[in-house]
Write an enzyme that holds these catalytic residues in place. Structure first.
Site, short mmCIF file in Angstrom:
data_model
loop_
_atom_site.label_atom_id
_atom_site.label_comp_id
_atom_site.label_asym_id
_atom_site.label_seq_id
_atom_site.Cartn_x
_atom_site.Cartn_y
_atom_site.Cartn_z
CB CYS A 14 -2.79 5.55 -0.04
SG CYS A 14 -2.76 5.78 -1.65
CB CYS A 74 -0.64 0.18 1.22
SG CYS A 74 -1.56 1.45 1.61
CD GLU A 79 2.96 17.76 -2.38
OE1 GLU A 79 3.50 18.40 -2.14
OE2 GLU A 79 2.34 17.50 -3.66
NE ARG A 124 2.32 12.31 -0.04
CZ ARG A 124 1.95 10.60 0.70
NH1 ARG A 124 1.47 9.59 0.35
NH2 ARG A 124 0.26 11.16 1.49
CD GLN A 167 -1.46 13.38 -9.76
OE1 GLN A 167 -0.50 12.57 -9.93
NE2 GLN A 167 -1.41 14.43 -8.64
S1 FES Z 1 -2.62 2.20 -2.80
FE1 FES Z 1 -3.17 0.89 -0.44
S2 FES Z 1 -4.75 3.27 -0.26
FE2 FES Z 1 -3.42 3.35 -1.64
#
Ligand code: FES
Ligand SMILES: Cc1cc2nc3c(=O)[nH]c(=O)nc-3n(C[C@H](O)[C@H](O)[C@H](O)COP(=O)(O)OP(=O)(O)OC[C@H]3O[C@@H](n4cnc5c(N)ncnc54)[C@H](O)[C@@H]3O)c2cc1C
Ligand code: FES
Length: 1256
Positions: free
Chosen positions: A144, A142, A1200, A877, A731
């Site tokens: 994020c 992940c 960021e 980022r 984006q």
């Molecule tokens: S890659 Fe996990 S929430 Fe975006």
């Protein structure tokens, strides 16, 4: 021949010859069953986006659907995330908890995490411990969240969980395991469906033998010249791509003989094709038997192989056969088995078995030798010592730099009777350290004399090969010696080892991780400032949330793949695609000459230098797209690429290929033409004091970083009437629309974009995605049919630019109290082949003094772009500020080191007294017990030679500026008062839509449930600015508030004091009041501001291996008055962990000779995983409301800035290393640690010599 299986209970009967012979389960699920919850990214078992569960009626396990071949799915019950739960049938508890416990941001990874957890619970009958859970997500990346909330949600299902669960998620009844029925018979599956052989028109053959006789009959049918494969888990494809020339596939899963196991007091017999997971289960139970205790060590080692879904499918035989085909493969199974003298039972026909050593098997030239079983001998623990090691760039799911396994047979008089000392990752032809084995025999293994001789010999013996991108021979050699030393330290009697050395014998012990999140909310402003659940969290966790590649298209859609150039510096003369066009499924080939309009995906009118969609002349970097293949399937397109022949001419004679900053700066003469001064200080000479107490000079280097979005660069284009409907992961819709229109020479009105959400962007989809978007649009326009273009991971990593690498050359004069009296910093950033998206003049320069006090005359910073032969670098980022603040923080640390003061004190001596940091830092140091913890660390370090700790601090002052305009539209429906918002921003995980909904609800004075945020598109979002720089959410919120105020004003005349919202809206509609309004936020509407932040990172390193633990992180981030605290906490944690990856593990290596990127896959590029994050992760959002007028509703951006603070970890590592060097007797010297500081950097800088390895 048809095959049957079910997906989520729905039976499928598929005629296999209608489909490609090697179609994966993932492709079938997504493209044929049209179930899109199961995602994909890497297609090689390395990211976890594609995980789903399968069951044969007896048991259930998770698989990577990108590796599982459909032809091995007969009779299976397949469960995807939408099958677990959805909005109609109700959500599954795992989906609910993940959503409600803040476990999603972009949500692209979420179904994979859910399915992995589901599989874990199914496999363990619903009973798992927290530590089992935390250990099971090595295969799910992940990018994020930083994993913490995901782990919390998943661990909350554990039997020993003490994690608080939201009240609405306490139902666990759906977790029970239900037996599934065989789709063919309708009964619980007993196995044994009859299939034997299938011949495809194109000559492919599949065999499903049920007996060894059938297996060997199939093998006999195969010509010696033909390539074939015994299909077990098909996971080796994730390491070495399966040859496209394989014509014969033999599924071995029906051969019971290959899956049996038995044990007696002498040996454990494991069927060759037992999966690694099944093997681990047997090892665990057999380890209880006398003589087999060592299997626990083997279990622990296999636990570090790949990840759970890969181990569920991947088999022992598959692993060993891969080693046979690729001797350089650092197989963990091989190294462990070889040290244990495991024998293989091999067969060359159905009746004769031969027992062989592993070495014999590997060197046997018979391609058709089948592995039947492995024989593991008993090793009574009073006579044998066994241990094994695997050292890798991150905690899980990575192959070894070096692996090792050691078996000593020790006599009753404590002398060694035999020794097996094996190392992997050294050279393809090196396994046994034979002279060491001989040397040990007859000696007591822990004698100081022997140890001295042993390491003298070993160091000479271990001569690793030099093959990029593998770690350096110097590191691997030192590491290998360190592992043997570790083994001796661990197994020597207590009295033989000095206290200070003892911890060197232990591997790093990682306890369960946990976190703390502190923030404040303002009830009077709810739902603004309320800690609400992410708007789309639930549908992200069920997989109902759609991304660009989930847009369904008609069945005549086609797929694309780029054809890349290889001769950098030469000119393309001619492209011959005739052979490629003959390949199966290929529909078209397009190159620059097929483009009707402008051949650029970056528009000069948007401030860019043009970049060609397809290279038409000079090749600027390796794999630069020169054209694309369009085919009926993605696989066919990718395979046909290599049949395109490109002729080059005019290679520049004087051309020196330099694909990276390192190449430029290591060149004997610096090529001045590559240096572009972009932000040269007006100051001629910095005013240094005449008599500085100390002068400090240094160089600080930071590498590139690949964004690693979980959603690939994706565009789906559907021709519609007289224009194109474009679903692009961008984006910046405005830019993408413009680039497509100009390329096709059509009007912008005929190119309509829609973006539901992105599966992560981080800057990579600001302009880079336009290349795919233009290419897909070209194909759709030419062929007038739907087109899908999803870039492969290799193509993305090779073609798309990364974060700008940076080199800072600094000099400063310092007073003895730490005050810097003059500073000069010349920094150089890697632009790639052009300076598009440069941070040099922006944040790199504006943050370069951070929050410290300088005057106009004593601070000189000059920024330069460096042109390299690589793709144009991009914003990533916190672009510029990561470099700018890290450069300054590094100088502070270096200064502190030189004047021997605490870095915190040096910061205090330099902080601008007018900055709030002047009060924040002392308070932070106090509350986080900085000085007392530092003392504890010093004490620990002086008592431990081979384990060291450090505490690193960083502070930041992050400027936020607003750019461009963001339009939005709000529509109120008179039917029920519900409200839809659409805007020009892009939701990509940062929670923009949730914040927008909160603001709309607050401003209209209604409940959040009334609000929906619809897809962004180029009508209501026309001309919108790029979503980036962390300002998108605030800007769109601003526009939406303005619009809601307009609507409130329109409603005012009809608003009755006691009327409900619905009644008011109905009344307005009756009076024909316009309930749709649009407006914008533009630069200048809000004042700029600064975000302050502080982080303190505590680390522990294993000096012998370079592996680290991040023991604790305290992070304080100024969030103003957070609009949505869970969203902001998530952003902070995620950004910080992405930053940690940059500083610790994300290494990109370009080959100097040809400019190829060698780290272009999940196999060799390693963002951090779930077990790399801080063990104790404390995040506090500082409640620091700003005066009205600055920013939006007193909040501050969070997406960021925290990325910047992660630099603290390398300062902690510096401290730890300094202690190691002091112990090694080295003079005190500042170390140039940068990004990334990998285990290799740590070991090579720790200063110890192999000759130093002693027990006392
Ligand atoms: S890659 Fe996990 S929430 Fe975006
Ligand atoms: C993401 C990822 C990470 C990984 N990390 C590691 C790691 O850290 N350490 C490590 O050691 N490995 C690692 N691997 C490799 C993994 O262990 C192997 O892919 C797996 O064991 C192969 O087994 P399989 O059943 O999938 O083989 P398949 O892919 O089905 O087959 C591989 C080869 O084995 C042959 N074969 C299969 N069965 C037999 C048989 N009975 N007799 C003879 N030949 C046979 C096939 O013909 C084929 O050539 C990783 C793999 C992936 C995808
Ligand atoms: S797509 Fe299957 S693991 Fe990445």
């Amino acid at each position: 021949m048809s095959t049957t299986f079910t997906i989520n209970g729905q039976p499928y009967s598929v005629n296999l010859t209608d489909l490609p012979p090697d179609i994966t389960l993932n492709t079938f699920i997504r493209e044929h069953a049209q179930l899109t919850a199961t995602k994909f990214m890497c297609q090689e078992g390395g990211c976890g986006a594609c995980v789903c569960a399968v069951s044969d009626g007896k048991s259930s396990w998770t698989v990577n659907s990108c590796l599982k071949l459909l032809n091995t799915c007969s009779q299976l019950e397949i469960v995807t995330c939408e099958g677990l739960g959805n909005q109609n049938s109700g959500y599954h508890p795992i989906q609910k908890r993940l959503a409600k416990m803040n476990g999603t941001q972009c949500g692209y990874c979420s179904p994979g995490f859910v399915m992995n957890m589901y599989g874990l619970l199914e496999q363990h009958g619903g009973r798992v411990t927290m530590s089992e859970v935390e250990n099971s997500f090595g295969g799910n990346i992940c990018r994020c969240t930083g994993y913490r909330p995901i782990l919390d949600a998943m661990k909350s299902f554990a039997v020993d969980s003490d994690i608080e669960v939201p009240a609405e998620c306490t139902d666990i009844e759906d977790l029970s395991v239900k037996p599934r029925n065989c789709p063919r018979t309708g009964k619980i599956c007993g196995g044994g469906c009859q299939r034997s052989k299938l011949i495809y028109e194109e000559g492919y053959q599949w065999y499903w033998p049920k007996t060894l006789v059938e297996l060997f009959e199939a093998l006999e049918n195969i010509e010696d010249s033909d390539e074939f494969m015994l299909v077990a888990g098909n996971t080796a494809h994730g390491v070495y791509r399966r040859s496209p020339d394989i014509k014969h596939f033999i599924d071995v899963s029906g051969l019971e003989e290959l899956y049996q196991h038995s044990s007696d007091s002498q040996q454990l017999k494991l069927g060759a094709n037992m999966s690694l997971t099944q093997t681990m289960e047997i090892l665990q139970s057999t380890s209880k038997q006398p003589g087999f205790e060592y299997l626990e060590v083997l279990w622990n080692h296999i636990d570090l192989v790949a990840n759970v879904p890969v181990r569920n499918s991947g088999t022992l035989a598959g692993n060993i056969a891969t080693k046979k085909h690729h001797p350089e493969f650092p197989s963990d199974i091989f190294i462990s088995f070889e040290a244990l003298d495991v024998k293989v039972l091999a067969m060359e026909n159905a009746t004769d078995e031969q027992e062989m050593t592993l070495e014999e098997f590997l060197s046997d030239s018979n391609k058709k030798l089948v592995l039947k079983a492995f024989h593991l001998p008993a090793y009574p623990k009073d006579k044998f010592i066994y241990d094994s090691y695997k050292i890798m760039p991150r905690a899980q799911n990575a192959h070894a730099y070096v692996n090792a396994a050691f078996l000593l047979e020790v006599e009753s008089d404590s002398t060694v009777e035999s020794a097996r000392i094996c190392f992997g990752g050294i050279r393809p032809d090196f396994t046994h350290a034979a002279p060491i084995e001989q040397l040990m025999v007859g000696h007591k293994p822990f004698e100081s004399g022997l140890i001295e001789q042993l390491f003298n010999k070993l160091e000479n013996l271990i001569q690793p090969d030099e093959v990029l991108p593998d770690a350096s021979p110097a590191y691997r050699s030192k590491l290998a010696c360190g592992l043997l030393y570790k083994f001796l330290l661990k197994h020597a009697p207590d009295a033989e080892v000095s206290e200070k050395f003892k911890s060197g014998g232990q591997s790093l012990q990682r306890p369960l991780s946990s976190g703390m999140q502190l923030f404040q909310t303002q009830k009077q402003n709810y739902p603004v400032t309320q800690a609400v659940q992410k708007l789309e969290g639930m549908i992200q966790c069920s997989g109902e949330a759609t991304y660009m590649n989930d847009v369904l298209t008609a069945s005549n859609s086609v797929y694309c793949a780029f054809v890349g150039a290889t001769k950098v510096g030469a000119t393309i003369d001619q492209i011959d695609a005739s052979e490629a066009l003959q390949q199966p499924g290929v529909v078209a080939f397009y190159s620059a000459k097929d483009i009707p309009g402008t051949n650029t995906f970056c528009e000069p009118s948007f401030g860019y230098q043009a970049e060609e969609i397809f290279c038409s002349g000079l090749v600027l970097y390796s794999e630069q797209p020169v054209g694309m293949i369009v085919a009926l399937t993605a696989d066919q397109a990718q395979r046909a690429v290599k049949f395109v022949n490109i002729n080059y001419s005019n290679p520049r004679a004087d051309f020196q290929l330099m694909p990276s900053l390192k190449h430029v700066f290591s060149s004997p003469t610096l090529d001045a033409s590559r240096i572009v001064p972009l932000a040269v200080s007006k100051l001629k000479d910095v005013k240094f004091s005449d008599k500085p107490d100390v002068e400090v000079r240094g160089i600080f280097e930071m590498g590139l970083q690949y964004h690693f979005t979980m959603e690939p660069q994706t565009t789906v284009v559907i021709p519609f009437e007289d224009g194109l409907r474009v679903f692009s992961a961008t984006q910046w819709m405005d830019h993408t629309q413009s680039a497509i229109a100009h390329m096709l020479q059509i009007k912008a009105k005929d190119v309509q974009l829609q973006v539901r959400r992105l599966g992560g962007g981080y800057g990579s989809k600001i302009s880079r995605g336009n290349q795919v978007a233009c290419a897909a649009s070209l194909a759709a326009y030419k062929l007038n049919r739907p087109v899908r273009f999803v870039q492969t991971i290799e193509s993305m990593m090779e073609c798309n630019g990364k974060r700008w690498a940076c080199r800072s050359e600094y000099q400063c004069h310092v007073k003895s109290n730490g005050k810097i009296v003059g500073l000069s910093n010349d920094f150089y950033e890697d632009a790639g082949w052009n300076t598009n998206e440069s941070p040099v003049q922006g944040h790199s320069t504006s943050t370069a003094s951070n929050c410290y006090e300088f005057t106009e005359s004593n601070f000189k910073v000059s920024g330069h772009a460096v042109l390299t032969d690589a793709p144009s670098s991009t914003w990533c980022r916190a672009p510029g500020s990561v470099e700018g603040i890290a450069m300054m923080e590094n100088i502070i640390e270096h200064v502190a080191f030189e004047i021997q003061k605490d870095p915190a004190d040096v910061r205090l001596a330099n902080i601008n007294k007018k900055s709030k940091m002047a009060t924040l830092l002392p308070e932070f140091l106090k509350t986080r017990e900085y000085f007392s913890r530092k003392k504890e660390i010093e004490a620990y370090n002086s008592n431990n030679r081979w384990k060291k700790r450090g505490l690193g601090l960083s502070v930041m002052n992050f400027p936020i500026i607003y750019l461009g305009q963001f339009p939005a539209t709000v529509a109120i429906y008179h039917v029920d008062g519900t409200v839809v918002v659409t805007h020009g921003g892009i939701e990509m995980g940062q929670g923009m839509n949730t914040k927008v909904a909160q603001v709309a609800a607050y401003t209209l004075g209604i409940d959040l449930s009334y609000i929906k945020v619809e897809s962004s598109e180029t009508i209501n979002g026309a001309n919108s600015m790029v979503t980036g720089y962390a300002i998108g959410s605030e800007s769109v919120c601003f526009a939406v508030r303005k619009i809601c105020e307009t609507l409130n004003a329109r409603l005012k005349p009809v608003r009755k004091p006691k009327a409900s919202w619905v009644e008011t809206v109905e009344a307005a509609n009756a009076q024909l009041i316009n309930l749709i309004a649009s407006d914008q936020c533009k630069a200048g509407d809000m004042q700029t501001y600064q975000v302050l932040g502080l982080a303190l990172s505590e680390v522990e390193i294993d000096v012998l291996t370079g592996n680290i633990l991040i023991k604790r992180v305290d992070l304080l981030e100024d969030a103003g008055e957070s609009l949505s605290p869970w969203i902001d906490v998530g952003q902070v944690e995620g950004a910080f962990v992405m930053g940690l990856g940059y500083w610790l593990s994300e290494l990109l290596i370009y080959e100097g000779d040809n400019g190829r990127l060698l780290t272009n896959r999940t196999w060799n590029y390693k963002p951090l995983g779930a077990k790399d994050i801080p063990i104790d992760f404390r995040v506090e959002l500082m409640h620091n409301p700003r005066p009205n007028g600055a920013g939006f509703m007193r909040s501050k951006a969070t997406g960021e800035p925290p990325c910047v603070l992660a630099v603290s970890v390398i300062f902690a590592l510096q401290q730890a290393l300094q202690s190691a060097r002091q112990d090694a007797g080295l003079p005190r010297e500042w170390l140039r640690l940068g990004a990334p500081t990998t285990p290799e950097t740590l070991v090579l800088n720790s200063g110890h010599q192999v000759a130093e390895f002693k027990l006392k």
